[in-house]
Design an enzyme around this catalytic site. Sequence first.
Site, PDB file in Angstrom:
ATOM      1  N   CYS B  86      49.440 -10.944 -20.945  1.00  0.00           N
ATOM      2  CA  CYS B  86      48.024 -10.668 -20.641  1.00  0.00           C
ATOM      3  C   CYS B  86      47.228 -10.504 -21.937  1.00  0.00           C
ATOM      4  O   CYS B  86      47.061 -11.461 -22.673  1.00  0.00           O
ATOM      5  CB  CYS B  86      47.937  -9.439 -19.727  1.00  0.00           C
ATOM      6  SG  CYS B  86      46.356  -9.349 -18.858  1.00  0.00           S
ATOM      7  N   HIS B 203      52.093 -10.583 -15.285  1.00  0.00           N
ATOM      8  CA  HIS B 203      52.767  -9.382 -15.790  1.00  0.00           C
ATOM      9  C   HIS B 203      54.196  -9.255 -15.260  1.00  0.00           C
ATOM     10  O   HIS B 203      54.408  -8.665 -14.206  1.00  0.00           O
ATOM     11  CB  HIS B 203      52.001  -8.130 -15.335  1.00  0.00           C
ATOM     12  CG  HIS B 203      50.717  -7.903 -16.049  1.00  0.00           C
ATOM     13  ND1 HIS B 203      50.627  -7.139 -17.188  1.00  0.00           N
ATOM     14  CD2 HIS B 203      49.457  -8.308 -15.776  1.00  0.00           C
ATOM     15  CE1 HIS B 203      49.358  -7.093 -17.596  1.00  0.00           C
ATOM     16  NE2 HIS B 203      48.624  -7.799 -16.749  1.00  0.00           N
ATOM     17  N   GLU B 205      56.444  -7.257 -16.171  1.00  0.00           N
ATOM     18  CA  GLU B 205      56.876  -5.852 -16.110  1.00  0.00           C
ATOM     19  C   GLU B 205      56.437  -5.189 -14.806  1.00  0.00           C
ATOM     20  O   GLU B 205      56.917  -4.115 -14.460  1.00  0.00           O
ATOM     21  CB  GLU B 205      56.356  -5.078 -17.334  1.00  0.00           C
ATOM     22  CG  GLU B 205      54.902  -4.606 -17.288  1.00  0.00           C
ATOM     23  CD  GLU B 205      53.878  -5.704 -17.606  1.00  0.00           C
ATOM     24  OE1 GLU B 205      54.261  -6.890 -17.639  1.00  0.00           O
ATOM     25  OE2 GLU B 205      52.687  -5.357 -17.804  1.00  0.00           O
TER      26      GLU B 205
END
Lengths: 733, 233
Positions: B86, B203, B205
């Site tokens: 990002c 993302h 994560e």
Amino acid sequence: MKELTYKEMGLLDEEYQKIIEIMGREPNYLELGMFSVMWSEHCGYKNSRPLLKNFPTEGSQVIQGPGENAGVVDIGDGQALVFKIESHNHPSAIEPYQGAATGVGGIVRDIFTMGARPIALLNSLRFAELDDARVRELFSGVVAGIAGYGNCLGIPAVGGEVYFNPAYKGNPLVNAMCVGLVNTDEIALAVANEIDSPIMIVGAKTGRDGIHGATFASEELSESSQSKRPSVQVGDPFMEKLLIEACLQLIKEDLVAGMQDLGAAGLTSSIAETASKKGLGVEVDVLQVPRREQGMTPYEVMLSESQERMLIVPRTGKEERIKEIFDKWGLDAVVIGRVSGDGMFKVYEGEELVGAVPVMELTEGCPVYVRQGQKAEYYQRCRAFDINSLPEEKPEPALRKLLASPNIASKRWVFSQYDYQVMTNTAIVPGDGDAAVLRIKDTSKGVAMTTDCNSRFVYLDPYLGGVLTVCEAARNLACVGARPLALTNCLNFGSPEKPDIYWQMEQAIKGMADAARELDTPVVSGNVSLYNETVEGAIYPTPVVGMAGLLKDIDYRCDMAFKDEGDLIVLLGELRDQLGGSEYLYVCHGIQSGAVPPVDIKNEKSLVEMLLSLNADGLCKSCHDISDGGLAVCLAESAIKGGRGFTVDFDFENKRTDGVLFSEAPERAVISINADKLKKVQELANSKGLQTQVLGQVGGKDLLFKNCGQEIIRMSLADAGQIWEEAIESLMK
Amino acid sequence: MKFGIIVFPGSNCDADCLHVMKNVMKQESEYIWHQESDLSAYDAIILPGGFSYGDYLRTGAIARFSPIMSAVVDYARQGGLVIGICNGFQILLEVGLLPGAMLRNRSLKFICDTVNLKVRQANTPFSNKLEEGQIIQVPIAHGEGNYYCDEKTLQELNDNKQIIFTYCGPEGEESLEYNPNGSLANIAGICNEKGNVLGMMPHPERCSEAVLGGTDGYKIFASMLNYLEEVGR
């Protein structure tokens, strides 16, 4: 800047007289300004304080009730939730983006001031209807403002509500809630307790923005309100992010005796509140306050509501370490004064004393008004409205209209602009369940939160509406599997000086208090926003509830989506057909009237306990409460979210078809279960004294409703989904 | 393996990345403050999401001048593994480790959602635990993810197989309808020519644990570990 009279500052004649009595002389301009902001409704609660006493505020789960920056509730393992909701209505009516953004900034500061790491944002928004270009502008501005600020901070916006009603024309409501997580041994309170302690200011420089914001928030909006744009502050989320990190570090290292954010009424309020808790005084030199504009007067410095500023009272000998931490984050911390022992709030400009006011009088001396409420003239008329005089709308077109109503349709247009997954805790994302669920890392726990208020109900019947608002919030939490713990509220009303509005306040608060007591969800924090009126009248009374709950085991959370073909669809609670105050009446008949469906709080509590037991045993595959749009919309939403149709076939018992389908009567939820679990569910319901009824089965590609075998509605799932998903987006194009 | 996670004052996915690397991937991991400049201790570097210095200007435009970014550039040029997620991707573009630039989303609005990605290359340090053509689901959250580059650069990206992830539909359909931000050629993630630097808008994560609704992101971090274990730094 032109000098204002005390009346223009929002003070009444008798209040001015009281100030003269306190001072023993005429106050000077600075002193008058300090009194006027501290004695505004926004800071002083002068109209609402007597009513707020009715709220239950205690319980074994409550660590900190009202009176601090936010409430604190125990969630076990030495951890607590810190939360509060607050309004930013008037600024948002004038400047939607910045008004909403700074609303988020303010509530976030309230949370980390308590030593808590903010972990979630919610909001509750009200606008007039979207066919009006100005409303669309307000709506998109507010949503973008909340997004712009919260996303930058990296705090997920996980839930909320948005309603559209002509009652909010010219006076939208923007209420923001923040939830924080804290270790119970690290909770910080805003208290200065040592004489001679320095007082520091840190964060943004002070400008002329927001002067008299607290006063502006406490008066009706009028033609001239647009000229008060300078009263709207401008937000800097990056600065706030730095403050969060630095201030939480200070608390972790136990470096501060007191910390207070600068919100409404700026330095005046935060200094007064910090000093008054222990009956101390304070001396402050406005020349030491870092400014971003030249030639500011002491009055402007003391009343400025510039955002992203914090007041710090260091522990003795800790100033150097504090400066080091602020240096790391590129922040300037400046000593602007010291705590004194004489109970006076003295303002200096260099050597010269320019104002001196007794601290306690600013915070506690505010006059309190106990007014006489009077039942609104519309009340009996609306209660008596005969729904049987209305023809029944054909069920299928009615369901289509309801699914397309912005009050019911998917809010994806809104929440997709919010980062709702940052912090990697969001286990039920916006729109998927009746409440948001977050996991608590390093534990098996989860927490859930929701904001609720059916203001049409509150308008039609303030007492019942108040009860229903709290009940719905508790029900929503139970539906996702969380035990309701406590609530915060934001009481949005019109002018308390009008007897019928005061009656609305009185009754709604009584209703909320009764429900909160019965459901054991005490009020731990809150905010009051009055004078929400324009020339066209008052808003619907909107006492928004933000409620938080606890899931012992995050794995037993439940969303609203139907899961598997053949699952049984079960109604918990009774078949009801009261249509008073329903979205159906409004959308299909253009009527906002009728008797609000009654609620038995004890029964509602049984339902909450039933839902908690079902979820704790992992019996529900989906769970959704019946609220806006009634049973039909409840079923449709579970189908749309799950991508699976259903067939329900049951006996409408000679009730009105539209009543059975669209009644928003409480004490009810719809679950889907594995067929072999039915007996267990029924046994559990019996033990709680609740009715259950199997309505039908999950399956197929249609939403199919039958009354004793006779088809009432057949709509394709794809059709329903498209209407519901695209309604708001298409209005905003 | 030891992972370093760069922290700018406005980073806000730094803690998320640390959590995944430490508690999910069970790797030694630590924060690296933006004013530091020594990366010699790390086997891989993560540039997390957020708003580095507020990003009131162009995203990442100021971050490129920070001391740590000179170190990251050197680290990458020496072959070190760098993943930018990002805002991290935006910074990698600004600092020139990856070609192209970011425009505001086509809708001009911030978008948070979970999207389908098609894995275009599976033989990279970041995707070797995935299959070529596999569809994975990964959350996005950005206001400026509309990737753009000139035609020649796009040709090079294609020729060198540098396009790692593209936005697509549930069945792998590539069309504007399934492109959330208007990015050129549906680009969601690209790597440099050597293949040791990846930038991606989605993302990973946020989808490395079942409780968050998906675990496809886990495979991206597992790929990095696999690569480091097989090849070494």
